[in-house]
Design a protein around this motif. Structure first.
Motif, mmCIF file in Angstrom:
data_model
loop_
_atom_site.group_PDB
_atom_site.id
_atom_site.type_symbol
_atom_site.label_atom_id
_atom_site.label_comp_id
_atom_site.label_asym_id
_atom_site.label_seq_id
_atom_site.Cartn_x
_atom_site.Cartn_y
_atom_site.Cartn_z
ATOM 1 N N ASN A 140 0.806 -1.222 0.000
ATOM 2 C CA ASN A 140 0.000 0.000 0.000
ATOM 3 C C ASN A 140 0.843 1.279 0.000
ATOM 4 O OD1 ASN A 140 0.989 0.175 2.591
ATOM 5 N ND2 ASN A 140 -0.913 -0.474 3.570
ATOM 6 N N SER A 143 -0.062 3.830 -2.824
ATOM 7 C CA SER A 143 -1.335 4.500 -2.571
ATOM 8 C C SER A 143 -1.183 5.517 -1.452
ATOM 9 C CB SER A 143 -2.405 3.498 -2.159
ATOM 10 O OG SER A 143 -2.583 2.563 -3.161
ATOM 11 N N ILE A 162 -7.885 5.348 -6.490
ATOM 12 C CA ILE A 162 -7.263 4.257 -5.732
ATOM 13 C C ILE A 162 -8.141 3.015 -5.848
ATOM 14 C CG2 ILE A 162 -6.554 3.464 -3.433
ATOM 15 C CD1 ILE A 162 -6.160 6.352 -2.627
ATOM 16 N N LYS A 170 -8.854 1.188 1.451
ATOM 17 C CA LYS A 170 -9.235 2.286 0.548
ATOM 18 C C LYS A 170 -10.016 3.367 1.289
ATOM 19 C CE LYS A 170 -11.530 -0.413 -2.227
ATOM 20 N NZ LYS A 170 -11.342 -1.685 -1.497
#
Ligand code: ADP
Ligand code: MG
Length: 462
Positions: A140, A143, A162, A170
């Protein structure tokens, strides 16, 4: 029911009410057991119900802390059985003192039922889902960095998109962006589902002008789970215009989805191209290291809030990180559950305890195939798969076959005829007979019970 007729509290609650609290309470009792239920859960009340979360009332702060730390995840999964869209619980302390109650109701009484208010109810950012609490690992990192980056350079990367599977963080990241930016911007944070709900309501009430105005005022527009618009033409039309207006006025747009923009089938091409026109990043499944880091963070959170140690041994932590599914939401659920059991049984748990505790979590979340059950079972009894599936009825073959059928019934959602077919086209009555036979034997055959338990944990653990 129109929310406007619900005078005491203008939040859009009743029209979506589907939870029967009495029923939910009954299922708490069943699933948590009499003791926990009477001590902790019986007095929880349902204060508000929204599409994706509920507000539950408890009497004291202590109750709230205890329940959230120990039972929140399981309460959530119980609720999900009745209403799948619920993904969050909020607790409100509601002492018996009637004075307090009035205060609470009064606070919301003068809200007028218009788009603004009802959207605001869903626009609430969760203060806990911030950047500090977001643990970064390989899966991750990109992101996370992108989310941070856009906060420093608004509308430089527009939109930020995303995507990734469920429970991977998320919503957490979107919420963190919202928190970070809400200091200096008009942030709108909404799920695509809620956006649609608002949209339809505005059409019905002839309030489309307000609707458009409202959303287009945002300087930061964050929309969660955009995949929801798939196949919904009218909604896509409106979203497209909202998107363009926001984009043209250089509002930052942030979007999450369960799949990449080009994989959004039944979404107009022009929308897909807008969605992929900025920065597209994916969030992957956590690896062992990240899961370990998250567990360590949970342990220290626990220590901070309860001033006591959750008592997890290193090998247990390792085990959890290794054998939990690749879903962070579930990992956290598993952690809470193991800690709760440890506290209840008043001794540090070992790996075997964990296996048992996790069994039904894995049961419900892992996709287990009949093929797998068959191969593990035949291996276990040292017979060939062909023999196990053959028509031969000798005990050394028939018993494992029956056990495999029994496990197929217990561990998969397959129907009896489906199971029968997988066992060389046997009839469903044969499967029923097998299941009944094994159930009966389990009652007083320790050897068999041990084998079945062992088989289960073999099937469930890799
Ligand atoms: P998604 O929206 O992708 O389905 P969520 O953002 O709702 O997933 O995350 C599920 C749960 O896992 C939330 O409780 C969230 O706080 C937690 N979580 C996810 N990723 C992380 C992370 N990297 N660090 C800490 N908690 C995380
Ligand atoms: Mg989400």
């Amino acid at each position: 029911m129109e929310e406007i007729s619900f005078k005491v509290n203008s939040k859009p609650v009743l029209e979506e009410s589907v939870l029967d609290w009495n029923l939910v309470q009954k299922s708490f009792k069943k699933s948590f057991g009499e003791e926990i239920y009477t001590s902790w859960l019986r007095n929880i009340s349902l204060l508000k119900e929204y599409n994706d979360y509920v507000i539950l009332g408890v009497k004291t702060r202590f109750f709230r802390d205890w329940i959230t730390s120990r039972y929140a995840d399981r309460i959530l999964s119980e609720l999900k059985k009745y209403k799948i869209s619920i993904n969050r619980l909020e607790f409100k302390i509601e002492p018996d003192d009637p004075g307090n109650k009035t205060l609470f109701t009064n606070l919301s009484i003068n809200k007028v039922s218009d788009i603004k208010d009802s959207v605001l109810n869903y626009n609430r950012l969760n203060p806990n889902l911030n950047f500090e609490n977001f643990i970064v690992g390989k899966s991750n990192n990109l992101s996370f960095l992108s989310a941070k980056k856009i906060c420093g350079q608004l509308s430089r990367y527009n939109p930020l998109f995303i995507y990734g599977g469920v429970g991977l963080g998320k919503t957490h990241l979107l919420n963190a962006i919202g928190l970070e930016l809400s200091k200096d911007n008009t942030v709108m944070f909404i799920s695509a589902e809620r956006f649609m709900y608002q949209f339809i309501k505005s059409i019905k009430k002839n309030e489309m002008v307000n609707f458009k105005d409202f959303f287009r005022k945002a300087s930061v527009f964050i929309i969660d789970d955009i995949q929801f618009i798939r196949g919904k033409e009218g909604l896509q039309e409106e979203f497209f215009h909202t998107f363009n207006t926001l984009f043209d006025q250089s509002s930052q747009i942030v979007i999450s989805s369960d799949r990449a923009p080009n994989k959004l089938d039944r979404v107009q091409d022009r929308i897909k191209s807008r969605l992929s026109g900025g920065l597209v990043v994916d969030i992957g499944s956590p690896d062992f290291e990240l899961k370990l880091k998250i567990l360590r963070k949970k342990i220290s959170d626990y220590q901070n809030s309860f001033k006591e140690n959750p008592d997890l041994q290193e090998d247990v932590i390792d085990y959890l990180a290794k054998y939990s599914n690749s879903n962070i939401r579930e990992l956290i659920g598993v952690f809470n559950r193991v800690v709760a059991f440890g506290k209840m049984s008043k001794k540090p748990l070992n790996i075997n305890d964990c296996k048992i505790i996790l069994k039904d979590i894995y049961n419900s979340s892992k996709v287990i195939s009949i093929d797998k059950i068959q191969s593990v079972t035949s291996n276990f009894f040292s017979i060939t798969l062909d023999d196990m599936l053959s028509p031969r009825r000798s005990r050394p073959l028939a018993r494992p076959r029956q056990i495999a059928m029994y496990l197929a019934k217990k561990l998969t959602p397959r129907s009896l005829p489906e199971i029968g077919r997988k066992f060389s086209n046997r009839d469903h009555t044969t499967v029923i007979h097998a299941v009944k036979t094994i159930e009966k034997l389990l009652e007083n055959n320790d050897e068999l019970r041990k084998n079945v338990e062992e088989l289960k944990s073999l099937i469930l653990s890799d």
